[in-house]
Enzyme design. Structure first.
Site, PDB file in Angstrom:
ATOM      1  N   PRO A 298     -28.844  40.921 -41.675  1.00 47.53           N
ATOM      2  CA  PRO A 298     -27.466  41.179 -42.145  1.00 47.53           C
ATOM      3  C   PRO A 298     -26.936  39.870 -42.861  1.00 47.53           C
ATOM      4  CG  PRO A 298     -27.276  40.959 -39.692  1.00 47.53           C
ATOM      5  CD  PRO A 298     -28.782  41.137 -40.186  1.00 47.53           C
ATOM      6  N   ASN A 299     -26.160  40.246 -44.002  1.00 46.31           N
ATOM      7  CA  ASN A 299     -25.605  39.191 -44.694  1.00 46.31           C
ATOM      8  C   ASN A 299     -26.407  38.263 -45.636  1.00 46.31           C
ATOM      9  OD1 ASN A 299     -22.815  40.092 -44.058  1.00 46.31           O
ATOM     10  ND2 ASN A 299     -23.147  39.016 -42.173  1.00 46.31           N
TER      11      ASN A 299
ATOM     12  N   ARG B 186     -22.379  32.903 -50.122  1.00 42.89           N
ATOM     13  CA  ARG B 186     -21.774  32.909 -48.709  1.00 42.89           C
ATOM     14  C   ARG B 186     -22.084  31.345 -48.072  1.00 42.89           C
ATOM     15  NH1 ARG B 186     -25.579  34.951 -43.866  1.00 42.89           N
ATOM     16  NH2 ARG B 186     -24.242  34.549 -42.494  1.00 42.89           N
TER      17      ARG B 186
ATOM     18  N   TYR C 171     -25.345  27.006 -45.831  1.00 42.79           N
ATOM     19  CA  TYR C 171     -26.657  27.963 -46.557  1.00 42.79           C
ATOM     20  C   TYR C 171     -26.988  27.194 -47.677  1.00 42.79           C
ATOM     21  CZ  TYR C 171     -25.762  30.854 -42.597  1.00 42.79           C
ATOM     22  OH  TYR C 171     -25.209  31.402 -41.216  1.00 42.79           O
TER      23      TYR C 171
ATOM     24  N   ASN D 127     -35.785  36.770 -40.257  1.00 37.02           N
ATOM     25  CA  ASN D 127     -34.687  35.954 -40.071  1.00 37.02           C
ATOM     26  C   ASN D 127     -33.470  37.077 -39.575  1.00 37.02           C
ATOM     27  OD1 ASN D 127     -32.169  34.881 -39.891  1.00 37.02           O
ATOM     28  ND2 ASN D 127     -32.300  33.829 -41.907  1.00 37.02           N
TER      29      ASN D 127
ATOM     30  N   ALA E  68     -27.283  37.223 -37.780  1.00 37.97           N
ATOM     31  CA  ALA E  68     -26.361  37.415 -36.613  1.00 37.97           C
ATOM     32  C   ALA E  68     -26.946  38.041 -35.550  1.00 37.97           C
ATOM     33  CB  ALA E  68     -24.931  38.030 -37.128  1.00 37.97           C
TER      34      ALA E  68
ATOM     35  N   HIS F 256     -28.129  36.447 -32.117  1.00 37.95           N
ATOM     36  CA  HIS F 256     -27.399  36.227 -31.188  1.00 37.95           C
ATOM     37  C   HIS F 256     -26.985  37.505 -30.261  1.00 37.95           C
ATOM     38  CE1 HIS F 256     -27.722  32.799 -33.449  1.00 37.95           C
ATOM     39  NE2 HIS F 256     -27.213  33.147 -34.382  1.00 37.95           N
TER      40      HIS F 256
ATOM     41  N   ASP G 101     -36.504  43.713 -28.009  1.00 40.80           N
ATOM     42  CA  ASP G 101     -37.397  44.854 -27.395  1.00 40.80           C
ATOM     43  C   ASP G 101     -38.267  45.207 -28.511  1.00 40.80           C
ATOM     44  OD1 ASP G 101     -35.836  44.613 -25.017  1.00 40.80           O
ATOM     45  OD2 ASP G 101     -35.036  46.724 -25.044  1.00 40.80           O
TER      46      ASP G 101
ATOM     47  N   GLU H  15     -39.726  33.827 -35.860  1.00 41.92           N
ATOM     48  CA  GLU H  15     -38.435  34.043 -36.396  1.00 41.92           C
ATOM     49  C   GLU H  15     -38.042  32.588 -37.299  1.00 41.92           C
ATOM     50  OE1 GLU H  15     -36.300  33.902 -32.716  1.00 41.92           O
ATOM     51  OE2 GLU H  15     -34.286  33.154 -33.749  1.00 41.92           O
TER      52      GLU H  15
ATOM     53  N   HIS I 173     -34.950  30.666 -39.568  1.00 44.64           N
ATOM     54  CA  HIS I 173     -33.443  30.320 -39.843  1.00 44.64           C
ATOM     55  C   HIS I 173     -33.423  29.095 -40.898  1.00 44.64           C
ATOM     56  CE1 HIS I 173     -32.106  33.002 -36.493  1.00 44.64           C
ATOM     57  NE2 HIS I 173     -33.026  32.496 -35.671  1.00 44.64           N
ATOM     58  N   LEU I 174     -32.271  29.639 -41.832  1.00 45.04           N
ATOM     59  CA  LEU I 174     -32.022  28.438 -42.755  1.00 45.04           C
ATOM     60  C   LEU I 174     -31.534  27.171 -41.970  1.00 45.04           C
ATOM     61  CD1 LEU I 174     -30.555  31.026 -45.215  1.00 45.04           C
ATOM     62  CD2 LEU I 174     -32.524  29.546 -45.626  1.00 45.04           C
ATOM     63  N   SER I 175     -30.244  27.623 -41.381  1.00 45.51           N
ATOM     64  CA  SER I 175     -29.591  26.419 -40.661  1.00 45.51           C
ATOM     65  C   SER I 175     -30.139  26.328 -39.282  1.00 45.51           C
ATOM     66  CB  SER I 175     -28.186  27.029 -40.341  1.00 45.51           C
ATOM     67  OG  SER I 175     -28.030  28.065 -39.666  1.00 45.51           O
TER      68      SER I 175
ATOM     69  N   ARG J 126     -24.815  24.191 -34.404  1.00 45.61           N
ATOM     70  CA  ARG J 126     -23.662  24.917 -34.848  1.00 45.61           C
ATOM     71  C   ARG J 126     -22.994  25.437 -33.854  1.00 45.61           C
ATOM     72  NH1 ARG J 126     -25.434  29.147 -39.347  1.00 45.61           N
ATOM     73  NH2 ARG J 126     -23.018  29.165 -39.746  1.00 45.61           N
TER      74      ARG J 126
ATOM     75  N   ARG K  79     -24.267  30.536 -31.498  1.00 41.18           N
ATOM     76  CA  ARG K  79     -25.402  30.704 -32.244  1.00 41.18           C
ATOM     77  C   ARG K  79     -26.404  30.050 -31.364  1.00 41.18           C
ATOM     78  NH1 ARG K  79     -23.654  32.367 -37.003  1.00 41.18           N
ATOM     79  NH2 ARG K  79     -21.693  31.784 -37.556  1.00 41.18           N
TER      80      ARG K  79
HETATM   81  C1  DQA Z   1     -28.700  32.784 -39.854  1.00 40.05           C
HETATM   82  C2  DQA Z   1     -28.154  31.615 -38.632  1.00 40.05           C
HETATM   83  C3  DQA Z   1     -27.314  32.888 -37.998  1.00 40.05           C
HETATM   84  O1  DQA Z   1     -26.613  32.380 -36.946  1.00 40.05           O
HETATM   85  C4  DQA Z   1     -26.427  33.494 -39.011  1.00 40.05           C
HETATM   86  O2  DQA Z   1     -25.624  34.536 -38.319  1.00 40.05           O
HETATM   87  C5  DQA Z   1     -26.971  33.870 -40.205  1.00 40.05           C
HETATM   88  C6  DQA Z   1     -28.083  33.277 -40.843  1.00 40.05           C
HETATM   89  C7  DQA Z   1     -29.713  31.365 -40.621  1.00 40.05           C
HETATM   90  O3  DQA Z   1     -30.538  31.664 -41.330  1.00 40.05           O
HETATM   91  O4  DQA Z   1     -29.350  30.276 -40.258  1.00 40.05           O
HETATM   92  O5  DQA Z   1     -26.509  35.025 -40.776  1.00 40.05           O
HETATM   93  O6  DQA Z   1     -29.808  33.321 -39.554  1.00 40.05           O
END
Ligand code: DQA
Length: 145
Positions: free
Chosen positions: A10-11, A18, A23, A75, A78, A81, A88, A99, A101-103, A108, A112
Site C-alpha cells: 500500500p501507498n 509521498r 523515501y 515490500n 505498512a 507491521h 501466513d 522482504e 524496504h526503501l527506508s 524509524r 515500524r
Molecule cells: C516501507 C516502510 C513501511 O514502514 C512503510 O509503511 C511504507 C514503506 C519502506 O519501503 O520503507 O509504506 O515499507
C-alpha cells in the site's frame, strides 16, 4: 527462465510525491524500470504488481504456486507491521520470498520496528532506497537459480 513476482504494498504507488524526506524522489515506475534492467542482466522474468489491499496481496501470494512463480520479492509497506495474514500466506506458500524496504524501518518510529513478515521470509533488505529492491532481487535469484 525463472520468474520472480514483485509485490509493492500500500501507498507505494505514491512514491515520488509521498514523504520525500523519507523515501526520496524515486517513483514506483523508476523502481520497476531499474528492476527490469537488473532482471535482464540476471536472465530472469519479472511480474510486477502493486496493491493497496491486504486480501489482494494474500491472494496473489496464494495463487503464485499455480502460476509458475519461482520467487517473490515483496515490500509489504505498512502491512509489514500489522499483517498476520500476509505472514501466513508467505509461510504457507513454499516459494522463496525476500522482504525489502526503501527506508531503514529499525531507525524509524517504534511501531515500524516489528515486521510480521520477517519470520516467514528468507531475508530482509532495508534502508538502501531503490537499491534495497536490487539487492533483494539479486539475493533471491541466487537462491532460486
Ligand atoms: C516501507 C516502510 C513501511 O514502514 C512503510 O509503511 C511504507 C514503506 C519502506 O519501503 O520503507 O509504506 O515499507
Amino acid at each position: 527462465m525463472k520468474t520472480i513476482l514483485v509485490i509493492h504494498g500500500p501507498n507505494l504507488n505514491l512514491l515520488g510525491k509521498r514523504e520525500q524526506e523519507v523515501y526520496g524522489s524515486v517513483t514506483m515506475d523508476g523502481i520497476n524500470n531499474a528492476l527490469h534492467a537488473e532482471a535482464k542482466q540476471l536472465g530472469i522474468e519479472l511480474k510486477i504488481v502493486q496493491s493497496n489491499h491486504e486480501g489482494e496481496i494474500v491472494t496473489l501470494i496464494g495463487d503464485a504456486q499455480n502460476t509458475s512463480v519461482d520467487g517473490i520479492l515483496i515490500n509489504p509497506a505498512a502491512y509489514t507491521h500489522t499483517s498476520v495474514a500476509i505472514h501466513d500466506a508467505v509461510k504457507g506458500c513454499s516459494i522463496p520470498t525476500v522482504e525489502v524496504h526503501l527506508s531503514n524501518i529499525y531507525s524509524r518510529e517504534e511501531f515500524r520496528h516489528k515486521s510480521f513478515t520477517a519470520p516467514a521470509v528468507i531475508g530482509q533488505v532495508c534502508g538502501f532506497g531503490l537499491q534495497s529492491y536490487i539487492l533483494g532481487l539479486r539475493g533471491l535469484v541466487e537462491i532460486v537459480k
